[in-house]
Design an enzyme around this catalytic site. Structure first.
Site, PDB file in Angstrom:
ATOM      1  CG  HIS A   1     -20.261 -12.177  34.894  1.00 27.75           C
ATOM      2  ND1 HIS A   1     -19.919 -12.134  33.570  1.00 27.75           N
ATOM      3  CD2 HIS A   1     -20.225 -10.897  35.328  1.00 27.75           C
ATOM      4  CE1 HIS A   1     -19.692 -10.885  33.209  1.00 27.75           C
ATOM      5  NE2 HIS A   1     -19.871 -10.113  34.251  1.00 27.75           N
TER       6      HIS A   1
ATOM      7  CE1 TYR B   1     -18.387 -17.341  29.169  1.00 23.53           C
ATOM      8  CE2 TYR B   1     -18.908 -16.489  26.992  1.00 23.53           C
ATOM      9  CZ  TYR B   1     -18.286 -16.352  28.215  1.00 23.53           C
ATOM     10  OH  TYR B   1     -17.565 -15.226  28.490  1.00 23.53           O
TER      11      TYR B   1
ATOM     12  CG  HIS C   1     -16.107 -17.674  33.764  1.00 23.13           C
ATOM     13  ND1 HIS C   1     -16.631 -17.035  32.662  1.00 23.13           N
ATOM     14  CD2 HIS C   1     -14.944 -18.244  33.359  1.00 23.13           C
ATOM     15  CE1 HIS C   1     -15.819 -17.235  31.627  1.00 23.13           C
ATOM     16  NE2 HIS C   1     -14.796 -17.958  32.025  1.00 23.13           N
TER      17      HIS C   1
ATOM     18  CG  ASP D   1     -18.415  -7.066  34.455  1.00 25.60           C
ATOM     19  OD1 ASP D   1     -19.427  -7.546  35.016  1.00 25.60           O
ATOM     20  OD2 ASP D   1     -17.967  -7.513  33.381  1.00 25.60           O
TER      21      ASP D   1
ATOM     22  CD  GLN E   1     -29.101 -19.705  28.288  1.00 19.01           C
ATOM     23  OE1 GLN E   1     -30.126 -19.338  28.791  1.00 19.01           O
ATOM     24  NE2 GLN E   1     -28.007 -18.999  28.372  1.00 19.01           N
TER      25      GLN E   1
ATOM     26  CE  LYS F   1     -21.053 -18.909  33.381  1.00 19.23           C
ATOM     27  NZ  LYS F   1     -20.466 -17.577  33.614  1.00 19.23           N
TER      28      LYS F   1
ATOM     29  NE  ARG G   1      -8.243 -36.321   5.313  1.00 22.90           N
ATOM     30  CZ  ARG G   1      -9.180 -37.015   5.944  1.00 22.90           C
ATOM     31  NH1 ARG G   1     -10.380 -37.123   5.427  1.00 22.90           N
ATOM     32  NH2 ARG G   1      -8.922 -37.613   7.088  1.00 22.90           N
TER      33      ARG G   1
END
Length: 180
Positions: free
Chosen positions: A62, A132, A119, A168, A46, A72, A23
């Protein structure tokens, strides 16, 4: 799921072990018990996604400052990325060392990033989505970063950035030389 701790203590590469039959496949991407057995955080408050349109897009580096540091769990759900973690922990023997991982939608590999790491990522394909799981609520006044091309890290990014935010581009350079 297969858990492999990297040479940067606390950073883990998590590889799914799909069950495949006629499958298709079934893959577990998160298991609280297995994560806890490895001593990893299991509470994520989150779940965020980032979409990047073009290959070479760079996001990061960051992190959030104390007392809002975050763990994370990062995966690529469309396309492919070069995912980077940088050790910023003050008393770490690997401070300013970095690792890069290729994450793709096909392999479903994930990187577990503990608190104290910056990161960032660069897209390896067009039309990329990154997922994330984050252990701390986003706190704007604690959100910060370091420059992606800081000589203190000497990260070997796959490409010159084709797209990067003004924010950044303007993170400060560290004044501390890279350890020898």
């Amino acid at each position: 799921m297969r858990f492999t701790e990297t040479e940067l203590k606390g950073v883990w590469l998590i590889e799914p072990t799909p069950v495949i039959d006629s499958r298709g496949s079934f893959t577990r991407l998160f298991c609280e018990r297995e994560m806890a057995d490895c001593g990893l955080a299991t509470r994520f408050v989150q779940h965020s996604r980032a979409r990047s349109i073009s290959r070479g897009t760079l996001r990061g580096l960051h992190y959030q400052e104390e007392p809002y540091t975050e763990v994370k769990l990062v995966s690529c759900v469309r396309g492919a990325i070069f995912d980077v973690v940088v050790d910023l922990r003050p008393n770490s023997p690997t401070r300013f060392d970095w690792l890069g991982f290729e994450l793709t939608a096909e392999t479903m590999k994930q990187v577990y990033i503990p608190a104290g790491f910056a990161h960032g990522l660069q897209t390896l394909t067009n039309d990329v989505e990154v997922s994330y799981l984050i252990s701390q609520f986003y706190t704007p006044h604690a959100s910060t970063g370091v420059r992606y091309n800081d000589p203190a890290f000497s990260i070997n990014w796959p490409f010159m950035p084709t797209a990067i935010s003004e924010r950044d581009l303007n993170w400060p350079l560290l004044r501390t030389p890279k350890k020898c």
